[in-house]
Design an enzyme around this catalytic site. Structure first.
Site, PDB file in Angstrom:
ATOM      1  N   GLU A 167       0.835  -1.194   0.060  1.00 32.53           N
ATOM      2  CA  GLU A 167      -0.054   0.124  -0.032  1.00 32.53           C
ATOM      3  C   GLU A 167       0.899   1.273   0.064  1.00 32.53           C
ATOM      4  O   GLU A 167       1.744   1.287   1.036  1.00 32.53           O
ATOM      5  CB  GLU A 167      -0.818   0.032   1.242  1.00 32.53           C
ATOM      6  CG  GLU A 167      -1.837   0.999   1.198  1.00 32.53           C
ATOM      7  CD  GLU A 167      -2.705   0.993   2.592  1.00 32.53           C
ATOM      8  OE1 GLU A 167      -2.364   0.698   3.677  1.00 32.53           O
ATOM      9  OE2 GLU A 167      -3.991   1.084   2.562  1.00 32.53           O
ATOM     10  N   ASN A 218      -5.579  -0.462   7.185  1.00 31.67           N
ATOM     11  CA  ASN A 218      -5.979  -0.630   8.798  1.00 31.67           C
ATOM     12  C   ASN A 218      -7.105   0.208   9.162  1.00 31.67           C
ATOM     13  O   ASN A 218      -7.843  -0.104  10.144  1.00 31.67           O
ATOM     14  CB  ASN A 218      -4.963  -0.152   9.771  1.00 31.67           C
ATOM     15  CG  ASN A 218      -3.779  -1.073   9.481  1.00 31.67           C
ATOM     16  OD1 ASN A 218      -4.134  -2.346   9.818  1.00 31.67           O
ATOM     17  ND2 ASN A 218      -2.614  -0.757   9.170  1.00 31.67           N
TER      18      ASN A 218
END
Ligand code: NAD
Length: 282
Positions: A152, A190
Site C-alpha cells: 500500500e 487498517n
C-alpha cells in the site's frame, strides 16, 4: 531513480521481512536497529525464511548465500548514509519515528527517498519532519512481507510525482502489487481491518464466544484465510492498540475506542506471537 543501496530501520516483525525481499531482489541492504539482539533475531529469521524456500525447492543454496551476502547490519543510523532509499520500520510510536526521520535527514543526501512502513501515522505529518518533504512516502508492506502480495503506497500531501513513480516501480520490481492511496488515518488497510479486529476483541471480552469460535466464524463464514484474533496475534497486539489509538485520536469518534481487553493484554506484555502469548498461547 536508480536504487542500489537500501537502508531499513527496525529489524522486528516487519523490518527483517522487508530486508529479505530487497536482498532477494538483488539490492544491497543495511538493516538498522537500536537493539543488537533484535538485529541478531532479524538475521536469524531471514536465514530461516530462506531455508524454508530451499526446502520448498523455490530457492537454490547459491541464491540464499548471495542474498545473505547483500545484507549488513548496524546499530547506528549513520550506516545508511550512502543509501538512495531508506525504509523506516521501527516501533509504531510517533516520538520514535520523529526522532529517526529528523536524524535521517541530517545523514542521507537530500534526494534520498525516505519511506515509512507505518500502519497508521499520517505521512503528511512525517513528511513535515524533514527539510525536503516531497521525498517522503508511505511504503506499507503486509505481514509476512515475503509472502504477501500487496504494497500500500501512501502519498503524503507533499509527496512529488517522481518519488511516487520511483516507489511504485520499485514495488513492481519486488514482485509485489502496489496500490496507491491518499493520506488518511489508517489508510485503507487498517481503517478497515483494525476496527474488525477490535470488534472481535470486544466479542471475546463480552464472553459471547471463545477466541477459537470467533475466528472459526470469520474463516468459515466469511472466507477469511485467518481469523481476526489469530491475525492480531500475528500483527502484534501492541501494534494493533497503537493503530486503534491513532484512529481514535484522528477521527475523535468513539467507534474507534480500543477494547479494554486489548489494552490489558498489552499492559500484561502479552503481545501475540512475538511474546508467545496473546489471544492464544504459542
Ligand atoms: P516490532 O516491535 O516487531 O519491531 C520494531 C523494531 O524497531 C524493534 O526491533 C525495535 O528495537 C526497533 N526500534 C525501536 N526504536 C528504534 C530506533 N530508534 N531505531 C532503530 N530501530 C528501532 O514492530 P513491527 O511489527 O515490525 O512494526 C514496525 C512498523 O511496521 C510499525 O510502524 C508498524 O506499524 C508497521 N507495520 C506492522 C505490521 C505488522 O503486522 N506487525 C504490518 C504492517 C506495518
Amino acid at each position: 531513480m536508480k536504487f542500489t543501496r537500501i537502508g531499513v530501520i527496525g529489524a522486528g516483525t516487519m523490518g527483517n521481512g522487508i530486508v529479505q525481499v530487497f536482498a532477494q531482489a538483488g539490492f544491497s541492504v543495511t538493516m538498522i536497529d537500536v537493539n543488537q539482539t533484535a538485529l541478531e533475531q532479524g538475521l536469524g529469521n531471514i536465514g530461516n525464511s530462506l531455508s524454508r524456500l530451499i526446502k520448498k525447492g523455490t530457492l537454490s543454496e547459491a541464491d540464499r548465500d548471495a542474498t545473505l551476502s547483500r545484507i549488513s547490519s548496524d546499530t547506528h543510523l549513520g550506516a545508511v548514509a550512502d543509501c538512495q532509499l531508506v525504509v523506516e520500520a521501527a516501533t509504531e510510536n510517533p516520538q520514535i519515528k520523529e526522532k529517526i526521520f529528523r536524524e535521517l535527514a541530517t545523514i542521507v543526501p537530500a534526494d534520498t527517498i525516505l519511506a515509512s512502513n507505518t500502519s497508521s501515522i499520517s505521512l503528511t505529518t512525517i513528511a513535515a519532519w524533514v527539510p525536503q518533504p516531497q521525498r517522503v512516502i508511505g511504503m506499507h508492506f503486509m505481514n509476512p512481507v515475503p509472502l504477501m502480495q500487496l504494497v500500500e503506497i501512501i502519498r503524503a500531501l507533499q509527496t512529488d510525482d517522481a518519488t511516487h513513480a520511483a516507489i511504485h516501480a520499485l514495488s513492481v520490481t519486488l514482485g509485489k502489487t502496489p496500490v496507491t492511496v491518499k493520506d488518511g488515518a489508517g489508510f485503507v488497510s487498517n481503517r478497515v481491518l483494525m476496527p474488525m479486529i477490535n470488534e472481535a476483541a470486544f466479542v471475546l471480552y463480552e464472553n459471547l464466544a471463545s477466541a477459537e469460535d470467533i475466528d472459526t466464524v470469520m474463516k468459515l463464514g466469511m472466507n477469511h484465510p485467518i481469523g481476526p484474533l489469530a491475525l492480531a496475534d500475528l500483527i502484534g497486539l501492541d501494534t494493533c492498540l497503537s493503530i486503534m489509538d491513532i484512529l481514535y485520536r484522528e477521527f475523535r469518534d468513539s467507534k474507534y475506542r480500543a477494547c479494554p481487553l486489548l489494552v490489558q493484554l498489552v499492559a500484561a506484555g502479552q503481545l501475540g506471537r512475538k511474546t508467545k502469548k496473546g489471544f492464544y498461547a504459542y
